[in-house]
Scaffold this motif. Structure first.
Motif, PDB file in Angstrom:
ATOM      1  N   ARG A 125       1.620  14.399  13.293  1.00  0.00           N
ATOM      2  CA  ARG A 125       0.875  13.147  13.092  1.00  0.00           C
ATOM      3  C   ARG A 125       1.584  12.060  13.874  1.00  0.00           C
ATOM      4  O   ARG A 125       2.705  11.701  13.557  1.00  0.00           O
ATOM      5  CB  ARG A 125       0.831  12.803  11.597  1.00  0.00           C
ATOM      6  N   GLN A 158       0.852  -1.200   0.000  1.00  0.00           N
ATOM      7  CA  GLN A 158       0.000   0.000   0.000  1.00  0.00           C
ATOM      8  C   GLN A 158       0.876   1.233   0.000  1.00  0.00           C
ATOM      9  O   GLN A 158       1.881   1.273   0.702  1.00  0.00           O
ATOM     10  CB  GLN A 158      -0.911   0.004   1.246  1.00  0.00           C
ATOM     11  N   ASP A 202      -5.829   0.224  14.577  1.00  0.00           N
ATOM     12  CA  ASP A 202      -5.160   1.518  14.661  1.00  0.00           C
ATOM     13  C   ASP A 202      -4.927   1.859  16.129  1.00  0.00           C
ATOM     14  O   ASP A 202      -5.836   1.749  16.954  1.00  0.00           O
ATOM     15  CB  ASP A 202      -6.072   2.579  14.021  1.00  0.00           C
ATOM     16  N   GLY A 248       5.778   8.864  14.062  1.00  0.00           N
ATOM     17  CA  GLY A 248       5.083  10.142  13.910  1.00  0.00           C
ATOM     18  C   GLY A 248       6.045  11.183  13.380  1.00  0.00           C
ATOM     19  O   GLY A 248       7.253  10.943  13.305  1.00  0.00           O
ATOM     20  N   TYR A 249       5.496  12.322  12.967  1.00  0.00           N
ATOM     21  CA  TYR A 249       6.372  13.402  12.513  1.00  0.00           C
ATOM     22  C   TYR A 249       5.703  14.756  12.697  1.00  0.00           C
ATOM     23  O   TYR A 249       4.473  14.856  12.706  1.00  0.00           O
ATOM     24  CB  TYR A 249       6.830  13.207  11.061  1.00  0.00           C
TER      25      TYR A 249
HETATM   26  C1  LIG Z   1      -3.259   5.567   7.950  1.00  0.00           C
HETATM   27  C2  LIG Z   1      -4.444   5.558   7.034  1.00  0.00           C
HETATM   28  C3  LIG Z   1      -5.492   6.434   7.216  1.00  0.00           C
HETATM   29  N1  LIG Z   1      -6.542   6.408   6.358  1.00  0.00           N
HETATM   30  C4  LIG Z   1      -7.624   7.388   6.550  1.00  0.00           C
HETATM   31  C5  LIG Z   1      -8.260   7.400   7.924  1.00  0.00           C
HETATM   32  C6  LIG Z   1      -8.654   8.841   8.103  1.00  0.00           C
HETATM   33  O1  LIG Z   1      -9.922   9.081   7.499  1.00  0.00           O
HETATM   34  C7  LIG Z   1      -7.609   9.621   7.334  1.00  0.00           C
HETATM   35  C8  LIG Z   1      -6.510  10.181   8.213  1.00  0.00           C
HETATM   36  O2  LIG Z   1      -6.042   9.133   9.019  1.00  0.00           O
HETATM   37  P1  LIG Z   1      -5.033   9.445  10.174  1.00  0.00           P
HETATM   38  O3  LIG Z   1      -5.477  10.670  10.924  1.00  0.00           O
HETATM   39  O4  LIG Z   1      -4.814   8.172  10.976  1.00  0.00           O
HETATM   40  O5  LIG Z   1      -3.726   9.805   9.336  1.00  0.00           O
HETATM   41  P2  LIG Z   1      -2.273  10.081   9.925  1.00  0.00           P
HETATM   42  O6  LIG Z   1      -2.368  10.853  11.187  1.00  0.00           O
HETATM   43  O7  LIG Z   1      -1.455  10.608   8.821  1.00  0.00           O
HETATM   44  O8  LIG Z   1      -1.767   8.609  10.285  1.00  0.00           O
HETATM   45  C9  LIG Z   1      -0.503   8.156   9.866  1.00  0.00           C
HETATM   46  O9  LIG Z   1       0.423   8.888  10.582  1.00  0.00           O
HETATM   47  C10 LIG Z   1       1.622   8.294  11.004  1.00  0.00           C
HETATM   48  C11 LIG Z   1       2.733   9.248  10.638  1.00  0.00           C
HETATM   49  C12 LIG Z   1       1.898   6.946  10.548  1.00  0.00           C
HETATM   50  O10 LIG Z   1       3.049   6.489  10.555  1.00  0.00           O
HETATM   51  C13 LIG Z   1       0.799   6.063  10.158  1.00  0.00           C
HETATM   52  O11 LIG Z   1       1.120   5.520   8.909  1.00  0.00           O
HETATM   53  C14 LIG Z   1      -0.533   6.671  10.047  1.00  0.00           C
HETATM   54  O12 LIG Z   1      -1.216   6.366  11.247  1.00  0.00           O
HETATM   55  O13 LIG Z   1      -7.053   8.674   6.397  1.00  0.00           O
HETATM   56  C15 LIG Z   1      -6.637   5.512   5.326  1.00  0.00           C
HETATM   57  O14 LIG Z   1      -7.632   5.496   4.571  1.00  0.00           O
HETATM   58  N2  LIG Z   1      -5.609   4.619   5.143  1.00  0.00           N
HETATM   59  C16 LIG Z   1      -4.507   4.599   5.953  1.00  0.00           C
HETATM   60  O15 LIG Z   1      -3.606   3.771   5.725  1.00  0.00           O
END
Ligand SMILES: Cc1cn([C@H]2C[C@H](O)[C@@H](COP(=O)(O)OP(=O)(O)O[C@H]3O[C@H](C)C(=O)[C@H](O)[C@H]3O)O2)c(=O)[nH]c1=O
Length: 188
Positions: free
Chosen positions: A60, A48, A144, A121-122
């Motif tokens: 994040r 993916q 998650d 995270g970053y």
């Molecule tokens: C992770 C992910 C999220 N989503 C959807 C779920 C939510 O509707 C939206 C935002 O999700 P989220 O707030 O969890 O996104 P990030 O905060 O960027 O999360 C990521 O941030 C840190 C840096 C990470 O290393 C992880 O890969 C991942 O958790 O995207 C998806 O549809 N597919 C996915 O693989």
């Protein structure tokens, strides 16, 4: 063959891109499967791709998917600069609870390999940051999970910015490492 930088936390790898420049611009070879297989001694199949665009101050993290859905990640910064942090959640690891922080910028193309078992995270340091990363397991919303980015026991020295950090509601309320441990939410 490109030999990656390694760190005290096992299996975190940072590959420097090979840049070829001419009057038109630059060509960068940023990753070869063989580099990773050689460094890890095993093949990782990424299934993916994610492309994330964030504003300055967006933080994040710290995220992971609970076992057995832990994900290894292969990450590049396509635009801007981030402060990237990984925390070792593997209870059997010599570096359990320790973290590694790296400044990654599109101006110096590198590819970061993050093994499963780490929270990731970053913080976005530039006006905008575009982060592309691949994972070796599909997104499983029910798996998650997260760790408090500001858990004092982690002592992560997040850079101070002129703007406030931007966190999702979810990221404002993750448990601390000790709380996660008590819940059995860590990796073996
Ligand atoms: C992770 C992910 C999220 N989503 C959807 C779920 C939510 O509707 C939206 C935002 O999700 P989220 O707030 O969890 O996104 P990030 O905060 O960027 O999360 C990521 O941030 C840190 C840096 C990470 O290393 C992880 O890969 C991942 O958790 O995207 C998806 O549809 N597919 C996915 O693989």
């Amino acid at each position: 063959m490109t030999t990656p930088q390694t760190f005290n936390i096992a299996d975190i790898l940072l590959f420097d891109a090979i840049k070829h420049s001419d009057e038109r611009g630059d060509f960068c070879e940023t990753f070869r499967q063989a580099w990773l297989t050689e460094a890890l001694g095993q093949k990782v199949n990424f299934c993916q791709h994610n492309l994330v665009s964030s504003k300055q101050g967006a933080l994040r993290g710290m995220h992971f998917q609970r076992a057995p859905y832990g994900q290894a990640k292969l990450l590049q910064v396509l635009e801007g600069e981030i402060f990237d942090v990984m925390v070792d959640l593997r209870r059997s690891s010599q570096t359990f609870g320790q973290h590694l922080a790296l400044r990654l910028t599109a101006d110096q193309p590198q590819t970061l390999y993050i093994p499963a078992g780490l929270a990731h995270g970053y913080l976005v340091l530039s006006e905008v940051a575009k982060v592309f990363y691949q994972v070796d397991g599909y997104y499983q919303p029910e798996a998650d999970a997260g760790l408090a980015y500001d858990d004092p026991s982690l002592a992560i020295n997040w850079p101070k910015l002129a703007c406030p950090y931007l966190l999702s509601a979810k990221d404002q309320q993750h448990p601390t490492l000790s709380e996660l441990d008590a819940m059995g939410g860590l990796f073996d």
